[in-house]
Design an enzyme around this catalytic site. Structure first.
Site, PDB file in Angstrom:
ATOM      1  N   HIS A  59       0.823  -1.226   0.000  1.00 50.50           N
ATOM      2  CA  HIS A  59       0.000   0.000   0.000  1.00 50.50           C
ATOM      3  C   HIS A  59       0.858   1.277   0.000  1.00 50.50           C
ATOM      4  O   HIS A  59       0.472   2.297   0.559  1.00 50.50           O
ATOM      5  CB  HIS A  59      -0.964  -0.020   1.186  1.00 50.50           C
ATOM      6  CG  HIS A  59      -0.302  -0.023   2.537  1.00 50.50           C
ATOM      7  ND1 HIS A  59      -0.891  -0.572   3.647  1.00 50.50           N
ATOM      8  CD2 HIS A  59       0.897   0.465   2.959  1.00 50.50           C
ATOM      9  CE1 HIS A  59      -0.086  -0.412   4.676  1.00 50.50           C
ATOM     10  NE2 HIS A  59       1.015   0.210   4.285  1.00 50.50           N
ATOM     11  N   HIS A 105      -0.904   4.870   9.722  1.00 51.73           N
ATOM     12  CA  HIS A 105       0.526   5.138   9.914  1.00 51.73           C
ATOM     13  C   HIS A 105       0.732   6.324  10.829  1.00 51.73           C
ATOM     14  O   HIS A 105       1.530   7.218  10.545  1.00 51.73           O
ATOM     15  CB  HIS A 105       1.192   5.369   8.566  1.00 51.73           C
ATOM     16  CG  HIS A 105       1.109   4.187   7.651  1.00 51.73           C
ATOM     17  ND1 HIS A 105      -0.039   3.818   7.007  1.00 51.73           N
ATOM     18  CD2 HIS A 105       2.048   3.271   7.294  1.00 51.73           C
ATOM     19  CE1 HIS A 105       0.190   2.727   6.283  1.00 51.73           C
ATOM     20  NE2 HIS A 105       1.442   2.378   6.446  1.00 51.73           N
ATOM     21  N   HIS A 152      10.174  -4.218   3.840  1.00 52.31           N
ATOM     22  CA  HIS A 152      10.692  -2.855   3.695  1.00 52.31           C
ATOM     23  C   HIS A 152      11.075  -2.289   5.051  1.00 52.31           C
ATOM     24  O   HIS A 152      10.530  -2.676   6.077  1.00 52.31           O
ATOM     25  CB  HIS A 152       9.738  -1.913   2.959  1.00 52.31           C
ATOM     26  CG  HIS A 152       8.391  -1.621   3.564  1.00 52.31           C
ATOM     27  ND1 HIS A 152       7.467  -2.581   3.882  1.00 52.31           N
ATOM     28  CD2 HIS A 152       7.793  -0.438   3.878  1.00 52.31           C
ATOM     29  CE1 HIS A 152       6.368  -2.022   4.348  1.00 52.31           C
ATOM     30  NE2 HIS A 152       6.536  -0.710   4.373  1.00 52.31           N
ATOM     31  N   GLU A 211       3.915  -5.241   8.689  1.00 51.85           N
ATOM     32  CA  GLU A 211       2.618  -4.992   8.037  1.00 51.85           C
ATOM     33  C   GLU A 211       2.040  -6.268   7.425  1.00 51.85           C
ATOM     34  O   GLU A 211       0.836  -6.341   7.171  1.00 51.85           O
ATOM     35  CB  GLU A 211       2.759  -3.918   6.952  1.00 51.85           C
ATOM     36  CG  GLU A 211       3.030  -2.533   7.521  1.00 51.85           C
ATOM     37  CD  GLU A 211       3.080  -1.439   6.461  1.00 51.85           C
ATOM     38  OE1 GLU A 211       2.965  -0.272   6.835  1.00 51.85           O
ATOM     39  OE2 GLU A 211       3.250  -1.741   5.255  1.00 51.85           O
TER      40      GLU A 211
HETATM   41  C1  DHB Z   1       6.502   3.222   2.097  1.00 49.17           C
HETATM   42  C2  DHB Z   1       5.816   2.027   2.258  1.00 49.17           C
HETATM   43  C3  DHB Z   1       4.796   1.910   3.188  1.00 49.17           C
HETATM   44  O1  DHB Z   1       4.106   0.761   3.426  1.00 49.17           O
HETATM   45  C4  DHB Z   1       4.418   2.999   3.927  1.00 49.17           C
HETATM   46  O2  DHB Z   1       3.375   2.868   4.752  1.00 49.17           O
HETATM   47  C5  DHB Z   1       5.093   4.208   3.791  1.00 49.17           C
HETATM   48  C6  DHB Z   1       6.137   4.317   2.871  1.00 49.17           C
HETATM   49  C7  DHB Z   1       7.589   3.358   1.091  1.00 49.17           C
HETATM   50  O3  DHB Z   1       7.999   2.379   0.486  1.00 49.17           O
HETATM   51  O4  DHB Z   1       8.060   4.483   0.871  1.00 49.17           O
HETATM   52 FE    FE Z   2       2.684   1.016   5.314  1.00 47.45          FE
END
Ligand code: DHB
Ligand code: FE
Length: 282
Positions: A12, A59, A193, A240
């Site tokens: 997302h 977030h 990530h 997540e």
């Molecule tokens: C990014 C990914 C995320 O899931 C998020 O909530 C905020 C930023 C990203 O890859 O920049």
């Molecule tokens: Fe996220």
């Protein structure tokens, strides 16, 4: 009775929302990402649900950090896109389904899940980006949405097994709702990530693809993934992926895989996307 007909999982990333809103989806960088969502956009035209139960995380953008519910279920008639610092995304208001939300809450509390009832909640990219990826740029969303916000921002986050149990309880609760509704469940976020610290930019293709394999096949290991393992293998934001477990567990023991996509990177994130449906025998 209501039927849970399919599950959708997708990352997302906020930059995906910006690429859509700013007309950049055919830019060289973004083209391969959006190509992975062409299938679901066609599929959903024939399979438009009445309601989506959308498991995502806020977030600390709409809910801030003064109150951090573990599982927060959206009861409102409507949910506005959150202002995440650059103004709200130019996407339609999200309409809820308070009757099904009320039924879910009642059944979940009977099943001893102490969920938080959200009578007002703005929804951030965790919820609106998946809607855009699946339904495209529309003047109104074609389905009602029940947001289920899960805490992944502040320790202690719920365990993988607890999320699995919640998904099972949601599956049972949908099946006992007397109205004839086509319901989908979506899980968003991930895949690997990390947005901060010395390991910022971490991506783990091996972990991600093993996770996808297990969602489709033998799921037992998924329930045992610890917070530490998510952190170590999938980065600080890899947690997540617990939202994907709620989605998967709700679909029952076995699933048929309709679509699978994986692409690295989009912004800082490994993008994963699955469309599943409950197998006939489950
Ligand atoms: C990014 C990914 C995320 O899931 C998020 O909530 C905020 C930023 C990203 O890859 O920049
Ligand atoms: Fe996220």
């Amino acid at each position: 009775m209501a039927r849970l007909t399919a599950g959708v999982a997708t990352s997302h990333v906020p930059a995906i929302g910006a690429a859509i809103d700013l007309g950049k989806t055919q830019d060289d960088y973004w083209k391969p990402v959006f190509a992975g969502y062409e299938w679901v956009k066609q599929w959903v035209k024939d399979e438009t649900p009445d309601v989506v139960i959308l498991c995502y995380n806020d977030h600390a953008s709409a809910m801030m950090l003064d109150i951090v519910p573990t599982f927060a279920l959206g009861f409102a008639e409507e949910f506005e896109p959150a202002d995440e610092g650059w103004g709200a995304r130019p996407v339609p208001t999200v309409f809820g389904h308070p009757e099904l939300a009320g039924h879910l809450a009642e059944q979940l509390v009977l099943d001893e899940f102490d969920i938080t009832i959200m009578n007002h909640m703005d929804v951030d990219h965790g919820l609106t980006v998946p809607l855009s990826l699946v339904f495209g740029q529309v003047s109104e969303w074609p389905a009602k949405v029940i947001p289920l916000a899960v805490n992944v921002t502040q320790f202690p986050t719920p365990s993988a097994d607890r999320c699995w149990q919640l998904g099972e309880a949601i599956g049972a609760a949908v099946a006992s709702f007397p109205e004839d509704l086509n319901v989908q469940i979506w899980g968003t976020g991930g895949m690997s990530h990390q947005l901060q610290g010395p390991r910022a930019g971490l991506i783990n293709r091996e972990f991600d693809n093993a996770f996808l394999d297990k969602l489709i096949g033998e799921t037992d290991d998924l329930r045992k993934i610890t917070r530490l393992e998510f952190l170590r293998e999938a980065g600080s934001e890899g947690i997540e992926l617990i939202m994907w477990l709620i989605m998967r567990a709700a679909l029952g023991q076995k699933v048929d895989m309709l679509h699978r996509f994986y692409h690295v990177p989009a912004s800082n994130t490994a993008v994963g996307h699955l469309v599943l449906k409950p197998a006939e025998e489950s």
